[in-house]
Design a protein around this motif. Structure first.
Motif, PDB file in Angstrom:
ATOM      1  N   SER A 114       0.683  -1.246   0.105  1.00  0.00           N
ATOM      2  CA  SER A 114       0.064  -0.047  -0.196  1.00  0.00           C
ATOM      3  C   SER A 114       0.771   1.327   0.047  1.00  0.00           C
ATOM      4  O   SER A 114       2.044   1.480   0.535  1.00  0.00           O
ATOM      5  CB  SER A 114      -1.007  -0.046   1.469  1.00  0.00           C
ATOM      6  OG  SER A 114      -1.667  -0.926   1.252  1.00  0.00           O
TER       7      SER A 114
ATOM      8  N   ASP B 126      -2.208  -6.397  -0.376  1.00  0.00           N
ATOM      9  CA  ASP B 126      -2.895  -5.068  -0.325  1.00  0.00           C
ATOM     10  C   ASP B 126      -2.009  -3.964  -1.106  1.00  0.00           C
ATOM     11  O   ASP B 126      -0.914  -4.029  -0.956  1.00  0.00           O
ATOM     12  CB  ASP B 126      -2.394  -4.643   1.373  1.00  0.00           C
ATOM     13  CG  ASP B 126      -3.390  -5.421   2.228  1.00  0.00           C
ATOM     14  OD1 ASP B 126      -4.806  -5.383   1.715  1.00  0.00           O
ATOM     15  OD2 ASP B 126      -3.019  -5.809   3.203  1.00  0.00           O
TER      16      ASP B 126
ATOM     17  N   PHE C 193      -3.587  -0.669  -1.324  1.00  0.00           N
ATOM     18  CA  PHE C 193      -4.249   0.533  -1.226  1.00  0.00           C
ATOM     19  C   PHE C 193      -3.297   1.889  -1.533  1.00  0.00           C
ATOM     20  O   PHE C 193      -2.224   1.871  -1.255  1.00  0.00           O
ATOM     21  CB  PHE C 193      -4.590   0.669   0.372  1.00  0.00           C
ATOM     22  CG  PHE C 193      -5.591  -0.171   1.001  1.00  0.00           C
ATOM     23  CD1 PHE C 193      -6.945  -0.045   0.569  1.00  0.00           C
ATOM     24  CD2 PHE C 193      -5.382  -1.026   1.691  1.00  0.00           C
ATOM     25  CE1 PHE C 193      -8.017  -0.926   1.027  1.00  0.00           C
ATOM     26  CE2 PHE C 193      -6.303  -1.954   2.254  1.00  0.00           C
ATOM     27  CZ  PHE C 193      -7.693  -1.853   1.730  1.00  0.00           C
TER      28      PHE C 193
ATOM     29  N   THR D 299      -4.702   0.776  -8.805  1.00  0.00           N
ATOM     30  CA  THR D 299      -6.260   0.531  -7.890  1.00  0.00           C
ATOM     31  C   THR D 299      -7.151   1.506  -8.597  1.00  0.00           C
ATOM     32  O   THR D 299      -8.643   1.126  -8.523  1.00  0.00           O
ATOM     33  CB  THR D 299      -6.218   0.833  -6.578  1.00  0.00           C
ATOM     34  OG1 THR D 299      -5.979   2.187  -6.248  1.00  0.00           O
ATOM     35  CG2 THR D 299      -5.429  -0.056  -5.624  1.00  0.00           C
TER      36      THR D 299
ATOM     37  N   TYR E 236     -10.062  -3.207 -12.110  1.00  0.00           N
ATOM     38  CA  TYR E 236      -8.583  -3.551 -10.940  1.00  0.00           C
ATOM     39  C   TYR E 236      -8.762  -4.952 -10.335  1.00  0.00           C
ATOM     40  O   TYR E 236      -8.098  -5.885 -10.615  1.00  0.00           O
ATOM     41  CB  TYR E 236      -8.406  -2.395 -10.202  1.00  0.00           C
ATOM     42  CG  TYR E 236      -7.655  -2.632  -9.198  1.00  0.00           C
ATOM     43  CD1 TYR E 236      -6.506  -3.123  -9.004  1.00  0.00           C
ATOM     44  CD2 TYR E 236      -8.250  -2.692  -7.621  1.00  0.00           C
ATOM     45  CE1 TYR E 236      -5.908  -3.276  -8.047  1.00  0.00           C
ATOM     46  CE2 TYR E 236      -7.599  -2.833  -6.457  1.00  0.00           C
ATOM     47  CZ  TYR E 236      -6.266  -3.272  -6.516  1.00  0.00           C
ATOM     48  OH  TYR E 236      -5.753  -3.691  -5.461  1.00  0.00           O
ATOM     49  N   ARG E 237      -9.734  -5.014  -9.610  1.00  0.00           N
ATOM     50  CA  ARG E 237     -10.040  -6.311  -8.962  1.00  0.00           C
ATOM     51  C   ARG E 237     -10.082  -7.566  -9.472  1.00  0.00           C
ATOM     52  O   ARG E 237      -9.302  -8.488  -9.378  1.00  0.00           O
ATOM     53  CB  ARG E 237     -11.135  -6.111  -7.695  1.00  0.00           C
ATOM     54  CG  ARG E 237     -11.011  -5.041  -6.666  1.00  0.00           C
ATOM     55  CD  ARG E 237     -12.278  -4.937  -5.626  1.00  0.00           C
ATOM     56  NE  ARG E 237     -12.432  -6.249  -5.122  1.00  0.00           N
ATOM     57  CZ  ARG E 237     -11.797  -6.594  -3.884  1.00  0.00           C
ATOM     58  NH1 ARG E 237     -10.538  -5.731  -3.480  1.00  0.00           N
ATOM     59  NH2 ARG E 237     -11.729  -7.804  -3.429  1.00  0.00           N
TER      60      ARG E 237
ATOM     61  N   ASP F 215      -6.764  -6.368  -1.004  1.00  0.00           N
ATOM     62  CA  ASP F 215      -7.173  -5.081  -0.009  1.00  0.00           C
ATOM     63  C   ASP F 215      -8.161  -5.111   0.865  1.00  0.00           C
ATOM     64  O   ASP F 215      -8.996  -4.580   1.234  1.00  0.00           O
ATOM     65  CB  ASP F 215      -7.636  -4.175  -1.177  1.00  0.00           C
ATOM     66  CG  ASP F 215      -6.732  -3.464  -2.150  1.00  0.00           C
ATOM     67  OD1 ASP F 215      -5.595  -3.607  -1.870  1.00  0.00           O
ATOM     68  OD2 ASP F 215      -7.144  -3.008  -3.284  1.00  0.00           O
TER      69      ASP F 215
END
Length: 262
Positions: free
Chosen positions: A96, A119, A121, A126, A131-132, A146
């Motif tokens: 992150s 992660d 963040f 992001t 993205y996911r 995340d």
């Protein structure tokens, strides 16, 4: 503080091979690289280097037992293939707040078969569309991205690996014993204070009783004096005068005259 000096302090006279958890947050790295850390930390399971101004992790040593790596708030933009080579058993990775911009930058993580949590963040990546979905497709071994799984279910806080629990059991147990000792000392202090308060209350009670007894005695004496005065009032005038003279130790003049006549 420089990273090398911080390492020395964190060791606390231990040998590197005895350390399972190492936190180097907020120290200064040299030229944005890891310094002082070596493969002698062979039993290291948790490593945190948050906000140390890292640009690269190329100097990361071989750490076969490392499971959790915290690298948030640095300036890392790539070079993640080092992780697959030197931390093959990594399960949790936090990047992150770094400079990760593209999905392709994450491709080397495919070689980490045990990586379950990632992660990203506050990384530019992001902001990408889908993205996911793209990350879960690229890294099928992932369970959480995340903090959430592919179905948007939040990761449990009680996950022992995610929380790093069990890495320093002896240290935690030591803290628990110290807290218990402190609690016992506090209890003893409270008992002593309570006993002193009870003694003070007893003394105050005795003083109050003495005061009451003195008042009762004074009242009794006053009552006796009043009774004597009332008895004097009932006597005839001559007798009363005679009695007063007797109390004062003087003789009645009439008695003196009788004596002279005799």
């Amino acid at each position: 503080m420089e990273m090398r000096k911080r390492l020395t302090l964190e060791l606390r006279n231990k040998k590197p091979g005895e350390v399972k958890e190492l936190v180097l947050d907020n120290c200064r790295s040299d030229d944005g690289k890891i310094v002082g850390l070596s493969s002698d930390f062979e039993n290291l399971e948790f490593l945190s280097m948050i906000n140390v101004n890292l640009l690269s992790i190329s100097n990361l040593p071989k750490l076969n037992k490392l499971r959790k790596l915290e690298l948030s708030d640095n300036r890392i933009s790539g070079g993640l293939e080092v992780l697959a080579e030197r931390t093959p058993n990594l399960t949790h990775l936090n990047l992150s707040g770094n400079k990760i911009k593209d999905i392709n930058t994450l491709e080397p993580l495919k070689k980490l078969p045990n990586l379950h949590s990632l992660d990203l963040f506050n990384c530019e990546v992001t902001m990408l569309i889908n993205y996911r979905e793209s990350v879960f497709t690229l890294l099928p071994q992932l369970t959480y991205l995340d903090g959430f799984d592919a179905d948007e279910q939040e990761a449990p806080d009680s996950d022992p690996e995610a929380d790093g629990d069990g890495l320093e059991d002896e240290y935690e147990n030591g803290e628990g014993e110290e807290e218990e000792d402190d609690d016992e000392e506090d209890d003893l202090d409270e008992e002593v204070i309570d006993e002193e308060d009870d003694e003070d209350d007893d003394l105050e009670g005795e003083e109050e009783e003495d005061g009451v007894d003195d008042e009762e005695e004074d009242e009794e004496e006053d009552g006796e004096d009043e009774e004597d005065d009332e008895a004097d009032d009932d006597l005839p005038r001559g007798e009363k005068r005679k009695r007063n003279l007797e109390d004062e130790g003087e003789e009645d003049p009439e008695d003196e005259e009788d004596d002279e006549d005799d």
